[in-house]
Every structure is written in C-alpha cells, then in structure tokens.
Design a protein around this motif. Structure first.
Motif, PDB file in Angstrom:
ATOM      1  N   ASN A 105      62.937  58.602  20.338  1.00  0.00           N
ATOM      2  CA  ASN A 105      64.019  57.702  19.909  1.00  0.00           C
ATOM      3  C   ASN A 105      64.637  56.914  21.053  1.00  0.00           C
ATOM      4  OD1 ASN A 105      63.765  58.486  17.228  1.00  0.00           O
ATOM      5  ND2 ASN A 105      65.249  60.152  17.438  1.00  0.00           N
ATOM      6  N   GLU A 106      64.590  57.472  22.271  1.00  0.00           N
ATOM      7  CA  GLU A 106      65.227  56.816  23.415  1.00  0.00           C
ATOM      8  C   GLU A 106      64.427  55.627  23.935  1.00  0.00           C
ATOM      9  OE1 GLU A 106      64.792  60.079  23.158  1.00  0.00           O
ATOM     10  OE2 GLU A 106      66.865  60.705  22.812  1.00  0.00           O
ATOM     11  N   VAL A 107      63.190  55.469  23.477  1.00  0.00           N
ATOM     12  CA  VAL A 107      62.344  54.373  23.942  1.00  0.00           C
ATOM     13  C   VAL A 107      62.658  53.106  23.151  1.00  0.00           C
ATOM     14  CG1 VAL A 107      59.970  53.506  24.122  1.00  0.00           C
ATOM     15  CG2 VAL A 107      60.491  55.863  24.756  1.00  0.00           C
ATOM     16  N   GLY A 108      63.021  52.054  23.864  1.00  0.00           N
ATOM     17  CA  GLY A 108      63.347  50.792  23.214  1.00  0.00           C
ATOM     18  C   GLY A 108      62.223  49.778  23.297  1.00  0.00           C
ATOM     19  N   ALA A 109      61.381  49.914  24.333  1.00  0.00           N
ATOM     20  CA  ALA A 109      60.277  48.973  24.506  1.00  0.00           C
ATOM     21  C   ALA A 109      59.122  49.648  25.243  1.00  0.00           C
ATOM     22  CB  ALA A 109      60.735  47.735  25.274  1.00  0.00           C
ATOM     23  N   ALA A 110      57.928  49.139  25.007  1.00  0.00           N
ATOM     24  CA  ALA A 110      56.733  49.628  25.693  1.00  0.00           C
ATOM     25  C   ALA A 110      55.895  48.416  26.077  1.00  0.00           C
ATOM     26  CB  ALA A 110      55.937  50.569  24.786  1.00  0.00           C
ATOM     27  N   THR A 111      55.383  48.430  27.288  1.00  0.00           N
ATOM     28  CA  THR A 111      54.628  47.277  27.771  1.00  0.00           C
ATOM     29  C   THR A 111      53.193  47.643  28.119  1.00  0.00           C
ATOM     30  OG1 THR A 111      54.621  45.442  29.351  1.00  0.00           O
ATOM     31  CG2 THR A 111      55.360  47.570  30.186  1.00  0.00           C
ATOM     32  N   ALA A 112      52.300  46.700  27.873  1.00  0.00           N
ATOM     33  CA  ALA A 112      50.872  46.921  28.085  1.00  0.00           C
ATOM     34  C   ALA A 112      50.462  46.608  29.522  1.00  0.00           C
ATOM     35  CB  ALA A 112      50.071  46.054  27.110  1.00  0.00           C
ATOM     36  N   ARG A 113      49.179  46.811  29.792  1.00  0.00           N
ATOM     37  CA  ARG A 113      48.624  46.525  31.118  1.00  0.00           C
ATOM     38  C   ARG A 113      47.778  45.251  31.078  1.00  0.00           C
ATOM     39  NH1 ARG A 113      44.098  49.938  34.632  1.00  0.00           N
ATOM     40  NH2 ARG A 113      44.006  48.412  36.343  1.00  0.00           N
ATOM     41  N   PRO A 114      48.224  44.166  31.717  1.00  0.00           N
ATOM     42  CA  PRO A 114      47.386  42.967  31.804  1.00  0.00           C
ATOM     43  C   PRO A 114      46.179  43.205  32.710  1.00  0.00           C
ATOM     44  CG  PRO A 114      49.711  42.460  32.205  1.00  0.00           C
ATOM     45  CD  PRO A 114      49.567  43.950  32.255  1.00  0.00           C
ATOM     46  N   VAL A 115      45.026  42.748  32.252  1.00  0.00           N
ATOM     47  CA  VAL A 115      43.788  42.868  33.022  1.00  0.00           C
ATOM     48  C   VAL A 115      43.186  41.461  33.166  1.00  0.00           C
ATOM     49  CG1 VAL A 115      41.464  43.855  33.093  1.00  0.00           C
ATOM     50  CG2 VAL A 115      43.373  45.192  32.148  1.00  0.00           C
ATOM     51  N   THR A 122      36.433  33.726  43.560  1.00  0.00           N
ATOM     52  CA  THR A 122      37.211  32.570  43.983  1.00  0.00           C
ATOM     53  C   THR A 122      38.566  33.039  44.497  1.00  0.00           C
ATOM     54  OG1 THR A 122      38.260  32.240  41.823  1.00  0.00           O
ATOM     55  CG2 THR A 122      36.111  31.172  42.174  1.00  0.00           C
ATOM     56  N   MET A 123      39.238  32.175  45.232  1.00  0.00           N
ATOM     57  CA  MET A 123      40.530  32.553  45.803  1.00  0.00           C
ATOM     58  C   MET A 123      41.547  32.863  44.704  1.00  0.00           C
ATOM     59  SD  MET A 123      42.984  30.425  48.423  1.00  0.00           S
ATOM     60  CE  MET A 123      43.352  29.158  47.202  1.00  0.00           C
ATOM     61  N   LEU A 124      41.654  31.957  43.700  1.00  0.00           N
ATOM     62  CA  LEU A 124      42.622  32.183  42.623  1.00  0.00           C
ATOM     63  C   LEU A 124      42.239  33.388  41.769  1.00  0.00           C
ATOM     64  CD1 LEU A 124      43.405  28.520  41.490  1.00  0.00           C
ATOM     65  CD2 LEU A 124      44.781  30.017  42.931  1.00  0.00           C
ATOM     66  N   GLY A 125      40.935  33.583  41.576  1.00  0.00           N
ATOM     67  CA  GLY A 125      40.486  34.745  40.822  1.00  0.00           C
ATOM     68  C   GLY A 125      40.825  36.042  41.535  1.00  0.00           C
ATOM     69  N   TYR A 126      40.615  36.050  42.837  1.00  0.00           N
ATOM     70  CA  TYR A 126      40.948  37.236  43.649  1.00  0.00           C
ATOM     71  C   TYR A 126      42.447  37.519  43.560  1.00  0.00           C
ATOM     72  CZ  TYR A 126      41.588  40.274  47.672  1.00  0.00           C
ATOM     73  OH  TYR A 126      41.934  41.324  48.496  1.00  0.00           O
ATOM     74  N   TRP A 127      43.246  36.468  43.665  1.00  0.00           N
ATOM     75  CA  TRP A 127      44.693  36.649  43.583  1.00  0.00           C
ATOM     76  C   TRP A 127      45.124  37.174  42.218  1.00  0.00           C
ATOM     77  CZ3 TRP A 127      46.636  31.519  46.269  1.00  0.00           C
ATOM     78  CH2 TRP A 127      46.474  31.654  47.656  1.00  0.00           C
ATOM     79  N   SER A 128      44.427  36.764  41.158  1.00  0.00           N
ATOM     80  CA  SER A 128      44.791  37.242  39.822  1.00  0.00           C
ATOM     81  C   SER A 128      44.592  38.751  39.708  1.00  0.00           C
ATOM     82  CB  SER A 128      43.984  36.503  38.748  1.00  0.00           C
ATOM     83  OG  SER A 128      42.637  36.936  38.726  1.00  0.00           O
ATOM     84  N   HIS A 129      43.528  39.257  40.325  1.00  0.00           N
ATOM     85  CA  HIS A 129      43.294  40.708  40.322  1.00  0.00           C
ATOM     86  C   HIS A 129      44.304  41.419  41.221  1.00  0.00           C
ATOM     87  CE1 HIS A 129      39.579  41.085  37.947  1.00  0.00           C
ATOM     88  NE2 HIS A 129      39.335  39.859  38.374  1.00  0.00           N
ATOM     89  N   LEU A 130      44.647  40.781  42.332  1.00  0.00           N
ATOM     90  CA  LEU A 130      45.650  41.360  43.226  1.00  0.00           C
ATOM     91  C   LEU A 130      46.987  41.468  42.499  1.00  0.00           C
ATOM     92  CD1 LEU A 130      45.998  42.315  46.199  1.00  0.00           C
ATOM     93  CD2 LEU A 130      46.833  40.011  46.703  1.00  0.00           C
ATOM     94  N   LEU A 131      47.330  40.432  41.729  1.00  0.00           N
ATOM     95  CA  LEU A 131      48.581  40.412  40.971  1.00  0.00           C
ATOM     96  C   LEU A 131      48.607  41.500  39.906  1.00  0.00           C
ATOM     97  CD1 LEU A 131      51.244  38.997  39.973  1.00  0.00           C
ATOM     98  CD2 LEU A 131      49.757  37.619  38.511  1.00  0.00           C
ATOM     99  N   THR A 132      47.525  41.596  39.118  1.00  0.00           N
ATOM    100  CA  THR A 132      47.530  42.532  37.982  1.00  0.00           C
ATOM    101  C   THR A 132      47.267  43.974  38.399  1.00  0.00           C
ATOM    102  OG1 THR A 132      45.199  42.004  37.567  1.00  0.00           O
ATOM    103  CG2 THR A 132      46.838  40.782  36.315  1.00  0.00           C
ATOM    104  N   ALA A 134      46.866  45.532  41.985  1.00  0.00           N
ATOM    105  CA  ALA A 134      47.644  46.073  43.104  1.00  0.00           C
ATOM    106  C   ALA A 134      49.135  45.840  42.915  1.00  0.00           C
ATOM    107  CB  ALA A 134      47.175  45.437  44.421  1.00  0.00           C
ATOM    108  N   GLY A 135      49.471  44.741  42.254  1.00  0.00           N
ATOM    109  CA  GLY A 135      50.886  44.422  42.076  1.00  0.00           C
ATOM    110  C   GLY A 135      51.497  45.073  40.857  1.00  0.00           C
ATOM    111  N   ALA A 136      51.308  44.458  39.698  1.00  0.00           N
ATOM    112  CA  ALA A 136      51.988  44.899  38.475  1.00  0.00           C
ATOM    113  C   ALA A 136      51.615  46.317  38.062  1.00  0.00           C
ATOM    114  CB  ALA A 136      51.691  43.921  37.344  1.00  0.00           C
ATOM    115  N   HIS A 137      50.326  46.635  38.039  1.00  0.00           N
ATOM    116  CA  HIS A 137      49.884  47.945  37.556  1.00  0.00           C
ATOM    117  C   HIS A 137      50.428  49.092  38.414  1.00  0.00           C
ATOM    118  CE1 HIS A 137      47.476  51.143  35.919  1.00  0.00           C
ATOM    119  NE2 HIS A 137      46.759  51.265  37.012  1.00  0.00           N
ATOM    120  N   LYS A 138      50.200  49.019  39.708  1.00  0.00           N
ATOM    121  CA  LYS A 138      50.633  50.120  40.581  1.00  0.00           C
ATOM    122  C   LYS A 138      52.154  50.219  40.641  1.00  0.00           C
ATOM    123  CE  LYS A 138      46.503  50.460  43.438  1.00  0.00           C
ATOM    124  NZ  LYS A 138      45.930  50.428  44.800  1.00  0.00           N
TER     125      LYS A 138
END
Length: 202
Positions: A105-115, A122-132, A134-138
């Motif tokens: 009952n105490e849970v108000g929201a739950a968020t998924a894992r972007p992949v 590519t540089m932008l592709g590499y950064w997208s994985h770094l963002l999702t 190493a950044g957001a997930h961890k």
C-alpha cells in the motif's frame, strides 16, 4: 483494473508495435488510452480500435505532453495507471513486473528500466548505453537499496490513480514533477529493473 496510457506525436510508424505489446499484457477489464494530435497516428490507432474494444483514442490539442496526460487522468478508470510513449517498445513481461510493487500500500509509483536499442559503434549510441546502463540503471539500483527518492522514467512507469490530479501545462519534465508530487505525499517510488522498455535514441 489497469489503465495503460500512451502519449504520442507523429509516431504512426511505431505506435502499432507499442499498442500490440501492451494489449498482450492487459486483462479483459483493462483499458488502453492513446492520445495524439496528428492525423497519421490517429488513423493507425483507430484501425486498432476497431479490432479491440479496450482501446480508446483521445485527440489532444497538441499543446504538449502535460496537456495530453491531464486529458488521460480525467477519463482513466483504472486503479493503477501505466504511462508510456508511442515510440518505445515494452518487454513482454514489463507490465506484469511493474504491477508487483503495488501489492504494498505504501508504494505510489513504480518505474521501469530503459534499455537502449542503439548500436554502441557510434559516439551517440555509446552515450545512450552509458546513460541507461551506467547512469540511470546503477543509480536507481543504489537508490532502491537505500530507499531514497527515485525519479520515474517517462518511457514507462506506473502510479496509483488519484495521487496526481493535474499537471501544470508549462511543466518541462512531467515525469520529474510526478515523482516529486508522489514522494511529497509520503509514498514510496520503486525501481523495477525486470520491467524493461526499449528505446531508440536519436
């Protein structure tokens, strides 16, 4: 009952896949609300609507995502609202996994894992994985262990109906505002890494 909500804009090429993946995970009593201002997306959604009565299409005025979400909040009937976008694809068990924390009952929201679906070559592709990865997930894993504040991901998240009544139309980051409002009401926000949502970044 669950209400899945897709906000979309000029996503006629991807909205069909998004709809199909969600419908497979909904029960008969659930609903799928799709909001879009453009005719291309509207046409695709209405084609699906003729085949499945759980789908509701809402023409939004094109004033931004907060306006579209407010329209959905007004008509959604579900106890849990599952919010996502028309240009992402959810994993086959994403909604099932996302629903699990709401048994508490105490849970108000739950968020998924972007992949990221981008190549790492590519540089932008590499950064997208770094963002999702190493950044957001961890970071979210660490915050979850410490029961600290977590921002929901606008790509896919669930929340209890009634916690958010209206989003100011000038809001630049609706997912951040929603997270803050839910946290202020003393509800937990849970990170669900097994609920994956696949994103193709620019």
């Amino acid at each position: 009952m669950k209400s899945a909500i897709i906000t979309a804009y000029k996503e006629e090429r991807t909205i069909g896949n998004a709809i199909e993946r969600i419908l497979k995970q909904l029960e008969k009593e659930d609903e799928l609300i799709v909001l879009a201002p453009d005719k291309g997306t509207e046409k695709v959604v209405k084609d699906y609507k003729r085949k499945d009565k759980r789908i509701k299409f809402v023409k939004d005025p094109g004033n931004g995502k907060p306006t579209a979400l407010n329209l959905a909040l007004e008509i959604a009937k579900g106890d849990i609202l599952i919010c996502t976008d028309g240009d992402v694809f959810i994993d086959e068990n994403a909604i099932k996994e996302l629903m699990k924390p709401f048994k508490i009952n105490e849970v108000g929201a739950a968020t998924a894992r972007p992949v990221s679906l981008n190549t790492r070559d590519t540089m932008l592709g590499y950064w997208s994985h770094l963002l999702t990865d190493a950044g957001a997930h961890k970071r979210r894993l660490s915050q979850r262990k410490k029961r600290k504040f977590i921002n929901v991901s606008g790509y896919l998240y669930g929340m209890r109906k009634g916690l958010i009544e209206k989003i100011p139309e000038q809001t630049l980051s609706d997912d951040a505002l929603i997270s803050e409002k839910i946290w202020e009401r003393k509800y937990d926000i849970v990170y669900v890494p097994n609920a994956k949502v696949y994103v193709r970044y620019p």
